[in-house]
Design an enzyme around this catalytic site. Sequence first.
Site, PDB file in Angstrom:
ATOM      1  N   GLU A   1       0.451  -8.283  11.494  1.00 18.06           N
ATOM      2  CA  GLU A   1       0.437  -7.091  10.614  1.00 18.06           C
ATOM      3  C   GLU A   1       1.078  -7.501   9.284  1.00 18.06           C
ATOM      4  OE1 GLU A   1      -0.457  -3.638  10.397  1.00 18.06           O
ATOM      5  OE2 GLU A   1       0.466  -4.116   8.464  1.00 18.06           O
TER       6      GLU A   1
ATOM      7  N   ASP B   1      -0.299 -12.207   6.709  1.00 17.90           N
ATOM      8  CA  ASP B   1      -1.667 -11.844   6.321  1.00 17.90           C
ATOM      9  C   ASP B   1      -2.599 -12.414   7.391  1.00 17.90           C
ATOM     10  OD1 ASP B   1      -3.602 -12.368   3.258  1.00 17.90           O
ATOM     11  OD2 ASP B   1      -4.199 -11.753   5.280  1.00 17.90           O
TER      12      ASP B   1
ATOM     13  N   ASP C   1       0.121   0.428  13.590  1.00 17.48           N
ATOM     14  CA  ASP C   1       0.576   1.732  14.112  1.00 17.48           C
ATOM     15  C   ASP C   1       0.926   1.615  15.599  1.00 17.48           C
ATOM     16  OD1 ASP C   1      -2.736   1.981  13.728  1.00 17.48           O
ATOM     17  OD2 ASP C   1      -1.961   2.312  15.720  1.00 17.48           O
TER      18      ASP C   1
ATOM     19  N   ASP D   1      -8.111  -4.643  14.060  1.00 13.94           N
ATOM     20  CA  ASP D   1      -7.848  -3.215  13.856  1.00 13.94           C
ATOM     21  C   ASP D   1      -7.273  -3.051  12.455  1.00 13.94           C
ATOM     22  OD1 ASP D   1      -5.414  -0.865  15.257  1.00 13.94           O
ATOM     23  OD2 ASP D   1      -7.221  -0.555  14.045  1.00 13.94           O
ATOM     24  N   SER D   2      -8.087  -3.432  11.472  1.00 11.53           N
ATOM     25  CA  SER D   2      -7.574  -3.462  10.092  1.00 11.53           C
ATOM     26  C   SER D   2      -7.948  -2.158   9.383  1.00 11.53           C
ATOM     27  CB  SER D   2      -8.214  -4.621   9.324  1.00 11.53           C
ATOM     28  OG  SER D   2      -9.583  -4.311   9.117  1.00 11.53           O
TER      29      SER D   2
ATOM     30  N   PRO E   1      -5.101  -4.740   1.038  1.00  8.26           N
ATOM     31  CA  PRO E   1      -4.815  -5.990   1.767  1.00  8.26           C
ATOM     32  C   PRO E   1      -5.875  -6.358   2.800  1.00  8.26           C
ATOM     33  CG  PRO E   1      -3.291  -4.263   2.457  1.00  8.26           C
ATOM     34  CD  PRO E   1      -4.078  -3.720   1.307  1.00  8.26           C
TER      35      PRO E   1
ATOM     36  N   ASP F   1      -9.494  -0.212   5.876  1.00  6.76           N
ATOM     37  CA  ASP F   1     -10.819  -0.330   5.266  1.00  6.76           C
ATOM     38  C   ASP F   1     -10.846  -1.440   4.222  1.00  6.76           C
ATOM     39  OD1 ASP F   1      -9.916   2.723   5.769  1.00  6.76           O
ATOM     40  OD2 ASP F   1     -11.932   2.326   6.494  1.00  6.76           O
TER      41      ASP F   1
ATOM     42  N   GLN G   1       0.852  -1.201   0.000  1.00  6.87           N
ATOM     43  CA  GLN G   1       0.000   0.000   0.000  1.00  6.87           C
ATOM     44  C   GLN G   1       0.887   1.250   0.000  1.00  6.87           C
ATOM     45  OE1 GLN G   1      -2.112  -0.838   3.668  1.00  6.87           O
ATOM     46  NE2 GLN G   1      -0.173  -1.412   4.589  1.00  6.87           N
TER      47      GLN G   1
HETATM   48  N1  SAM Z   1      -7.377   2.562  12.790  1.00  3.31           N
HETATM   49  C1  SAM Z   1      -7.296   2.266  11.377  1.00  3.31           C
HETATM   50  C2  SAM Z   1      -8.655   2.180  10.764  1.00  3.31           C
HETATM   51  O1  SAM Z   1      -9.626   2.044  11.489  1.00  3.31           O
HETATM   52  O2  SAM Z   1      -8.718   2.272   9.526  1.00  3.31           O
HETATM   53  C3  SAM Z   1      -6.519   1.013  11.165  1.00  3.31           C
HETATM   54  C4  SAM Z   1      -5.130   1.173  11.649  1.00  3.31           C
HETATM   55  S1  SAM Z   1      -3.900   0.054  11.251  1.00  3.31           S
HETATM   56  C5  SAM Z   1      -2.757   1.142  10.531  1.00  3.31           C
HETATM   57  C6  SAM Z   1      -4.489  -0.919   9.920  1.00  3.31           C
HETATM   58  C7  SAM Z   1      -3.439  -1.950   9.579  1.00  3.31           C
HETATM   59  O3  SAM Z   1      -4.035  -3.112   9.010  1.00  3.31           O
HETATM   60  C8  SAM Z   1      -2.394  -1.464   8.549  1.00  3.31           C
HETATM   61  O4  SAM Z   1      -1.143  -1.371   9.164  1.00  3.31           O
HETATM   62  C9  SAM Z   1      -2.430  -2.533   7.448  1.00  3.31           C
HETATM   63  O5  SAM Z   1      -1.151  -2.814   6.929  1.00  3.31           O
HETATM   64  C10 SAM Z   1      -3.007  -3.721   8.217  1.00  3.31           C
HETATM   65  N2  SAM Z   1      -3.615  -4.747   7.359  1.00  3.31           N
HETATM   66  C11 SAM Z   1      -4.401  -4.576   6.273  1.00  3.31           C
HETATM   67  N3  SAM Z   1      -4.760  -5.777   5.760  1.00  3.31           N
HETATM   68  C12 SAM Z   1      -4.183  -6.735   6.547  1.00  3.31           C
HETATM   69  C13 SAM Z   1      -4.185  -8.157   6.532  1.00  3.31           C
HETATM   70  N4  SAM Z   1      -4.843  -8.841   5.587  1.00  3.31           N
HETATM   71  N5  SAM Z   1      -3.504  -8.809   7.514  1.00  3.31           N
HETATM   72  C14 SAM Z   1      -2.828  -8.120   8.482  1.00  3.31           C
HETATM   73  N6  SAM Z   1      -2.768  -6.757   8.534  1.00  3.31           N
HETATM   74  C15 SAM Z   1      -3.457  -6.079   7.581  1.00  3.31           C
END
Ligand code: SAM
Length: 266
Positions: free
Chosen positions: A104, A134, A85, A152-153, A159, A155, A30
């Site tokens: 993550e 993943d 984060d 806490d993923s 990914p 949108d 991303q």
């Molecule tokens: N608070 C934020 C929100 O509500 O949109 C989310 C914060 S956190 C930064 C989201 C994290 O999910 C990102 O670091 C992203 O890389 C991770 N992520 C996305 N898809 C994922 C997956 N399939 N497996 C693990 N982590 C994932």
Amino acid sequence: MKEFREYHTKNSGIFFKIDKVIYNKKSKFQKIFLFENKNFGKILTLDGLLMLTEKDEYFYHESITHPALSLISKPEKILVIGGGDGKAIYEILKHNPKEIHVVEIDKEVIEISKKNFKWGNVFENKKVKIFIDDGYEFVKKTKEKYDAIIVDSSDPIGPAKKLYRKEFYLNLKNILKKKGILVMQAESPIYHKKIQRKIYKELKKIFKICKFYFSPVPTYPGGIWLYIFCSDFYDPLKSKIKRIPKNLKFYSEKIHRAIFEIGENL
Ligand code: SAM
């Protein structure tokens, strides 16, 4: 680019003046853009979507963690999917768990968060075990069982898209202890009703209790956000609150009741 703009619809959204660029690169997964804004502090965005601002992140991170963990007398093993984060980990540590497993997918998010956010040292905490993986795959293969799982993923684009599938929910249930609690961030009640109905429909088939709750998040689309609480054992409006960590900025015993009452009616 002097301004960061996030469009919530084709003709409305939110913008921030970019006072300083800190990180701006495409990772394997991303586009990661971290910048500074005089009013909101450091702002992390992924694929053009705002993840957190230092100024108002506590609404979200206190809300995605404490309503579940405050009900569990001894929360030993917690799983966080996403959360790169680090701030959800920071809040979970206030419940003194034995272990926090963080899955993550993008290690670059962890690296820049470690370096740039004041809570960045959580990743060095000996209770925290990081899996760069993943989340969709991790929940299929892990043999672990968790007291609470926090999704806490980002949108449902990029990914995180597959973290909104029924198979993922079924696998989450399989690795949750009998009295476990699942909490997932569930998008904006102003713009994402369709996604919420789909999430609820799937989770209601898997858990006895599924309840939405809400919190303000001023910089998220619509300024309010939903979370979904799922458990076969705990009812967030009936189960006793065992502990509320000190010095929180939003969550409290009174707020606990209010966020579920409102969340169920949005
Ligand atoms: N608070 C934020 C929100 O509500 O949109 C989310 C914060 S956190 C930064 C989201 C994290 O999910 C990102 O670091 C992203 O890389 C991770 N992520 C996305 N898809 C994922 C997956 N399939 N497996 C693990 N982590 C994932």
